[in-house]
Design a protein around this motif. Structure first.
Motif, PDB file in Angstrom:
ATOM      1  N   ALA A   1      -0.884 -16.052  -3.144  1.00 52.05           N
ATOM      2  CA  ALA A   1      -1.775 -15.900  -4.294  1.00 52.05           C
ATOM      3  C   ALA A   1      -1.585 -14.528  -4.935  1.00 52.05           C
ATOM      4  O   ALA A   1      -1.592 -14.407  -6.173  1.00 52.05           O
ATOM      5  N   GLY A   2      -1.392 -13.492  -4.131  1.00 48.93           N
ATOM      6  CA  GLY A   2      -1.159 -12.150  -4.669  1.00 48.93           C
ATOM      7  C   GLY A   2       0.129 -12.088  -5.488  1.00 48.93           C
ATOM      8  O   GLY A   2       0.150 -11.490  -6.584  1.00 48.93           O
ATOM      9  N   ARG A   3       1.178 -12.705  -4.995  1.00 51.19           N
ATOM     10  CA  ARG A   3       2.448 -12.732  -5.755  1.00 51.19           C
ATOM     11  C   ARG A   3       2.287 -13.531  -7.055  1.00 51.19           C
ATOM     12  O   ARG A   3       2.782 -13.135  -8.108  1.00 51.19           O
ATOM     13  N   ARG A   4       1.560 -14.660  -6.959  1.00 54.51           N
ATOM     14  CA  ARG A   4       1.321 -15.478  -8.156  1.00 54.51           C
ATOM     15  C   ARG A   4       0.477 -14.692  -9.172  1.00 54.51           C
ATOM     16  O   ARG A   4       0.759 -14.726 -10.378  1.00 54.51           O
ATOM     17  N   LEU A   5      -0.518 -13.951  -8.709  1.00 55.25           N
ATOM     18  CA  LEU A   5      -1.343 -13.138  -9.595  1.00 55.25           C
ATOM     19  C   LEU A   5      -0.496 -12.057 -10.263  1.00 55.25           C
ATOM     20  O   LEU A   5      -0.598 -11.834 -11.476  1.00 55.25           O
TER      21      LEU A   5
ATOM     22  N   SER B   1      -4.300  -7.156 -23.294  1.00 57.55           N
ATOM     23  CA  SER B   1      -4.637  -5.760 -22.995  1.00 57.55           C
ATOM     24  C   SER B   1      -5.029  -5.634 -21.529  1.00 57.55           C
ATOM     25  O   SER B   1      -5.362  -6.614 -20.867  1.00 57.55           O
ATOM     26  N   TRP B   2      -5.040  -4.379 -21.059  1.00 59.32           N
ATOM     27  CA  TRP B   2      -5.490  -4.135 -19.682  1.00 59.32           C
ATOM     28  C   TRP B   2      -6.959  -4.490 -19.544  1.00 59.32           C
ATOM     29  O   TRP B   2      -7.400  -4.977 -18.497  1.00 59.32           O
ATOM     30  N   ALA B   3      -7.726  -4.314 -20.596  1.00 66.35           N
ATOM     31  CA  ALA B   3      -9.153  -4.673 -20.568  1.00 66.35           C
ATOM     32  C   ALA B   3      -9.309  -6.184 -20.392  1.00 66.35           C
ATOM     33  O   ALA B   3     -10.149  -6.651 -19.611  1.00 66.35           O
ATOM     34  N   ASP B   4      -8.491  -6.976 -21.142  1.00 69.96           N
ATOM     35  CA  ASP B   4      -8.549  -8.439 -21.013  1.00 69.96           C
ATOM     36  C   ASP B   4      -8.154  -8.882 -19.597  1.00 69.96           C
ATOM     37  O   ASP B   4      -8.792  -9.750 -19.003  1.00 69.96           O
ATOM     38  N   ILE B   5      -7.082  -8.286 -19.084  1.00 68.75           N
ATOM     39  CA  ILE B   5      -6.604  -8.632 -17.743  1.00 68.75           C
ATOM     40  C   ILE B   5      -7.639  -8.239 -16.692  1.00 68.75           C
ATOM     41  O   ILE B   5      -7.962  -9.026 -15.793  1.00 68.75           O
ATOM     42  N   GLY B   6      -8.192  -7.035 -16.814  1.00 67.48           N
ATOM     43  CA  GLY B   6      -9.220  -6.584 -15.871  1.00 67.48           C
ATOM     44  C   GLY B   6     -10.432  -7.497 -15.870  1.00 67.48           C
ATOM     45  O   GLY B   6     -10.952  -7.869 -14.805  1.00 67.48           O
ATOM     46  N   ARG B   7     -10.858  -7.887 -17.063  1.00 64.79           N
ATOM     47  CA  ARG B   7     -12.021  -8.778 -17.194  1.00 64.79           C
ATOM     48  C   ARG B   7     -11.725 -10.127 -16.509  1.00 64.79           C
ATOM     49  O   ARG B   7     -12.576 -10.665 -15.814  1.00 64.79           O
ATOM     50  N   ALA B   8     -10.510 -10.659 -16.680  1.00 60.43           N
ATOM     51  CA  ALA B   8     -10.135 -11.949 -16.090  1.00 60.43           C
ATOM     52  C   ALA B   8     -10.131 -11.882 -14.559  1.00 60.43           C
ATOM     53  O   ALA B   8     -10.443 -12.866 -13.888  1.00 60.43           O
ATOM     54  N   VAL B   9      -9.790 -10.721 -14.015  1.00 59.06           N
ATOM     55  CA  VAL B   9      -9.706 -10.562 -12.563  1.00 59.06           C
ATOM     56  C   VAL B   9     -11.032 -10.077 -11.977  1.00 59.06           C
ATOM     57  O   VAL B   9     -11.261 -10.213 -10.771  1.00 59.06           O
TER      58      VAL B   9
ATOM     59  N   ALA C   1      -7.137  -2.368 -13.377  1.00 61.39           N
ATOM     60  CA  ALA C   1      -6.042  -3.305 -13.672  1.00 61.39           C
ATOM     61  C   ALA C   1      -4.767  -2.526 -13.997  1.00 61.39           C
ATOM     62  O   ALA C   1      -3.677  -2.862 -13.497  1.00 61.39           O
ATOM     63  N   HIS C   2      -4.891  -1.504 -14.798  1.00 62.73           N
ATOM     64  CA  HIS C   2      -3.727  -0.679 -15.154  1.00 62.73           C
ATOM     65  C   HIS C   2      -3.129  -0.023 -13.918  1.00 62.73           C
ATOM     66  O   HIS C   2      -1.913  -0.031 -13.721  1.00 62.73           O
ATOM     67  N   GLU C   3      -3.992   0.565 -13.080  1.00 62.72           N
ATOM     68  CA  GLU C   3      -3.509   1.233 -11.864  1.00 62.72           C
ATOM     69  C   GLU C   3      -2.805   0.247 -10.915  1.00 62.72           C
ATOM     70  O   GLU C   3      -1.822   0.590 -10.277  1.00 62.72           O
ATOM     71  N   ARG C   4      -3.320  -0.965 -10.847  1.00 61.97           N
ATOM     72  CA  ARG C   4      -2.750  -1.945  -9.920  1.00 61.97           C
ATOM     73  C   ARG C   4      -1.420  -2.517 -10.411  1.00 61.97           C
ATOM     74  O   ARG C   4      -0.508  -2.727  -9.619  1.00 61.97           O
TER      75      ARG C   4
ATOM     76  N   ALA D   1       1.012 -12.239 -18.782  1.00 63.95           N
ATOM     77  CA  ALA D   1      -0.065 -11.981 -19.748  1.00 63.95           C
ATOM     78  C   ALA D   1       0.200 -10.687 -20.515  1.00 63.95           C
ATOM     79  O   ALA D   1       0.013 -10.619 -21.734  1.00 63.95           O
ATOM     80  N   LYS D   2       0.637  -9.661 -19.806  1.00 61.74           N
ATOM     81  CA  LYS D   2       0.926  -8.374 -20.457  1.00 61.74           C
ATOM     82  C   LYS D   2       2.082  -8.532 -21.438  1.00 61.74           C
ATOM     83  O   LYS D   2       2.027  -8.029 -22.567  1.00 61.74           O
ATOM     84  N   ALA D   3       3.122  -9.286 -21.013  1.00 63.57           N
ATOM     85  CA  ALA D   3       4.280  -9.516 -21.893  1.00 63.57           C
ATOM     86  C   ALA D   3       3.870 -10.319 -23.128  1.00 63.57           C
ATOM     87  O   ALA D   3       4.478 -10.167 -24.196  1.00 63.57           O
TER      88      ALA D   3
END
Length: 175
Positions: free
Chosen positions: A135-139, A152-160, A167-170, A146-148
């Motif tokens: 699951a971590g590799r799939r994420l 945005s990092w905000a959108d990705i962070g909100r989804a996770v 999200a940016h740091e990870r 999603a980034k490509a």
């Protein structure tokens, strides 16, 4: 009759115990088959490394597992009055097949399952860890996609369920 673990790595059975402590692997019409040649008993006709211990000489039963685990002895007693389940004593007449009673066999099966419990619990941890890593590799792959695609990092962070900065740091280094 034997039992097999969920992972098929362990096979257990209620083994008859010969007077010298050897455990049966099987039985025949003449008695219980025990591995090893001592010269005290007739060798088996089909299995040259086994002797046939007559049923009347079997002293009890214990759980056995292919991994080497051995349960405690259930003693065979010679009279119904001497039988005492709580003291691990069971009556099987000397002129009958030396199989444990169904009650003793059930207790031996329970002991074998208790032997397996920690092993099966660890197998569950291993399976969960595999799923977690997958699951971590799939994420990681879906975040990269999603980034490509312009997220945005905000959108990705909100989804996770984490902050934009987390999200940016990870995932920024994995881009």
């Amino acid at each position: 009759m034997g039992w097999v673990s969920n992972d098929h790595e362990h096979e257990g059975w209620a083994a008859a115990v010969a007077p010298d402590g050897r455990l049966s692997a099987s039985s025949s019409g003449e008695g219980m088959l025990v591995q090893g040649i001592t010269g005290h008993y007739q060798p088996d006709k089909m299995l040259p490394d086994y002797e046939v211990v007559p049923d009347r000489e079997i002293i009890g039963w214990r759980g056995a597992c292919g991994c080497g685990w051995r349960g405690e002895l259930w003693e065979r007693v010679t009279s119904p009055a001497a039988a005492d389940f709580g003291r691990r004593r069971d009556f099987v007449p000397l002129d009958e097949f030396a199989n444990p009673s169904s009650k003793v066999e059930g207790a031996i099966h329970d002991e074998w399952k208790a032997h397996l419990a920690p092993l099966e619990a660890v197998a569950g941890v291993e399976a969960a860890a595999r799923e977690y890593n997958q699951a971590g590799r799939r994420l990681d792959k879906t975040v990269a996609a999603a980034k490509a695609a312009g997220a945005s990092w905000a959108d990705i962070g909100r989804a996770v369920g984490i902050s934009r900065q987390s999200a940016h740091e990870r995932w920024a280094e994995k881009q």
